[in-house]
Design a protein around this motif. Structure first.
Motif, short mmCIF file in Angstrom:
data_model
loop_
_atom_site.label_atom_id
_atom_site.label_comp_id
_atom_site.label_asym_id
_atom_site.label_seq_id
_atom_site.Cartn_x
_atom_site.Cartn_y
_atom_site.Cartn_z
N GLN A 246 0.82 -1.21 0.00
CA GLN A 246 0.00 0.00 0.00
C GLN A 246 0.86 1.26 0.00
O GLN A 246 0.53 2.25 -0.67
CB GLN A 246 -0.95 0.00 1.21
CG GLN A 246 -2.12 -0.97 1.10
CD GLN A 246 -3.11 -0.59 0.02
OE1 GLN A 246 -2.99 0.44 -0.64
NE2 GLN A 246 -4.13 -1.43 -0.17
N ARG A 250 0.73 4.24 -2.78
CA ARG A 250 0.47 5.66 -2.48
C ARG A 250 1.56 6.55 -3.07
O ARG A 250 1.29 7.63 -3.59
CB ARG A 250 0.37 5.86 -0.97
CG ARG A 250 -0.94 5.36 -0.38
CD ARG A 250 -1.13 5.86 1.04
NE ARG A 250 -0.12 5.30 1.94
CZ ARG A 250 -0.27 4.17 2.62
NH1 ARG A 250 -1.40 3.47 2.49
NH2 ARG A 250 0.68 3.74 3.43
N GLN A 253 0.82 6.99 -6.55
CA GLN A 253 -0.55 7.48 -6.75
C GLN A 253 -1.39 6.46 -7.52
O GLN A 253 -2.06 6.77 -8.50
CB GLN A 253 -0.53 8.82 -7.50
CG GLN A 253 0.26 9.91 -6.80
CD GLN A 253 0.30 11.20 -7.58
OE1 GLN A 253 -0.68 11.56 -8.25
NE2 GLN A 253 1.41 11.92 -7.49
N SER A 255 -4.21 3.20 -6.95
CA SER A 255 -5.11 2.51 -6.01
C SER A 255 -4.89 1.01 -6.13
O SER A 255 -4.76 0.46 -7.22
CB SER A 255 -6.56 2.86 -6.33
OG SER A 255 -6.94 2.36 -7.60
#
Length: 380
Positions: A246, A250, A253, A255
């Protein structure tokens, strides 16, 4: 000697009509037994020759083909049955092979030569010839060893050494340049010295990743490596892998989400190797994506296989690169791969992990629209 035997045979037959009948019957039985023995020996020899992996070709002193086994037919592209007396020169379309046969017949000495065939398919052969006794004199026996796989492995080894040398040289050159600059006086300037130290740190990390991937690849490629299998619940396993990625998602950028995991489905596999394979797929899906893109992970049970799908909306892979995407050190975009810190070994590791577990890995991709990698592992 034969005259003495014939005289003895005539005297035995002339003794009496009954003796003649008995003797003739025994001779017929002996003759039939000898014929059967010869036929059995011929059939056994024929079976051995036809079952050999190596091609065998026998040529008479006048260039006529005496024998050609199944393997030699396949290697040389000989399809039709050969009439008695067929000349080798009119059938073999390989000048180097014909030249080797001629040399053996002329010199009456064994010969060895490597030969590359381009028809009917490309093959690398090692030919061994020797003289043999034929009905009309000394002929030539040719044994054809197919060394295509050996040549391919030699090429792979050579390419691997060249690729490793290149991959090691790039960061080492950068480190050496930064160190020389610092030693030349840049260390006295705090602003400049920090940038050079960052280069050293980044390139050292790249070397570390390369060495780790090489060790991992050597381990999963080794036939002697023992898989430490254990039951792995796929929903929990994938949730853990996604959680570990994760932060990287991030940063780029992107998901990252898990879609409908198959609860209660599990595989019996090596957790460490499975984690390495899925991690490599997730790394690529995130790093070769675009800002605002997405990565979706699914796990499906189909036909006794657990299919782990990693789908992204990234840059995609050109169709011409798809057949080679799982080769060691193969990169679609070399500049971007080095920019993201890739070693070019990740997908090769995924492939070997899948095969070690009796599974497979596939890729579907459209340039500019994204890719989907499918890792299949047997449920049982």
């Amino acid at each position: 000697m034969f005259g003495i035997f014939r005289g003895w045979l005539v005297r035995r037959i002339a003794r009496s009509p009954a003796a003649t009948a008995v003797s003739a019957g025994r001779l017929a039985e002996d003759l039939q037994a000898k014929i059967q023995e010869l036929e059995a020996g011929r059939s056994q020899t024929e079976g051995i020759l036809q079952g050999m992996v190596e091609g065998v070709l026998a040529v008479g002193p006048n260039g006529e083909i005496l024998l050609v086994n199944r393997a030699a037919r396949e290697i040389l592209g000989i399809e039709q049955d050969l009439p008695v007396g067929t000349r080798a020169g009119g059938l073999i379309r390989q000048p180097q092979l014909q030249e080797l046969i001629d040399q053996t017949l002329t010199k009456q000495e064994p010969q060895v030569r490597d030969l590359t065939l381009v028809s009917p398919v490309e093959r690398h052969l090692r030919l061994h010839t020797a003289t043999c006794q034929a009905p009309e004199g000394r002929g030539a026996l040719v044994v054809l060893h197919d060394i295509t796989d050996l040549k391919r492995l030699e090429n792979l080894r050579r390419d691997f050494v060249a690729n490793v040398s290149h991959e090691l040289k790039t960061p080492l050159t950068a480190i050496r340049g930064a160190v020389e600059t610092l030693l030349g006086g840049a260390s006295k300037d705090p602003a400049h010295s920090r940038s050079f130290l960052e280069v050293i740190s980044e390139e050292s990390a790249r070397l570390d990743r390369l060495v780790e991937d090489l060790l991992t690849l050597a381990q999963v490629e080794s036939k002697q490596a023992v898989l430490r299998r254990e039951p792995i619940s796929m929903d929990r396993f994938l949730e853990e892998e996604i959680g570990r990625h994760q932060a990287l998602a991030r940063t780029h950028q992107v998901s990252l989400q898990l879609e409908s995991p198959p609860s209660a489905q599990s595989v019996f596999a090596d957790r460490s190797q499975m984690s390495q394979a899925v991690s490599n797929l997730l790394d690529n899906a995130i790093k070769y994506n675009r800002a605002g893109g997405r990565v979706t992970v699914r796990a499906l049970a189909r036909e006794g296989q657990c299919r782990i799908e990693v789908e992204d909306s990234g840059i995609g892979i050109p169709a011409g690169d798809l057949p080679r995407i799982f080769e060691r050190f193969y990169r679609v975009d070399k500049a971007r791969s080095r920019e993201t810190g890739g070693t070019g070994l990740g997908l090769s590791i995924v492939k070997h992990v899948a095969e070690a577990h009796g599974g497979s890995v596939q890729v579907e991709s459209q340039l500019g629209k994204g890719s989907r990698f499918i890792l299949s592992i047997p449920l049982r």
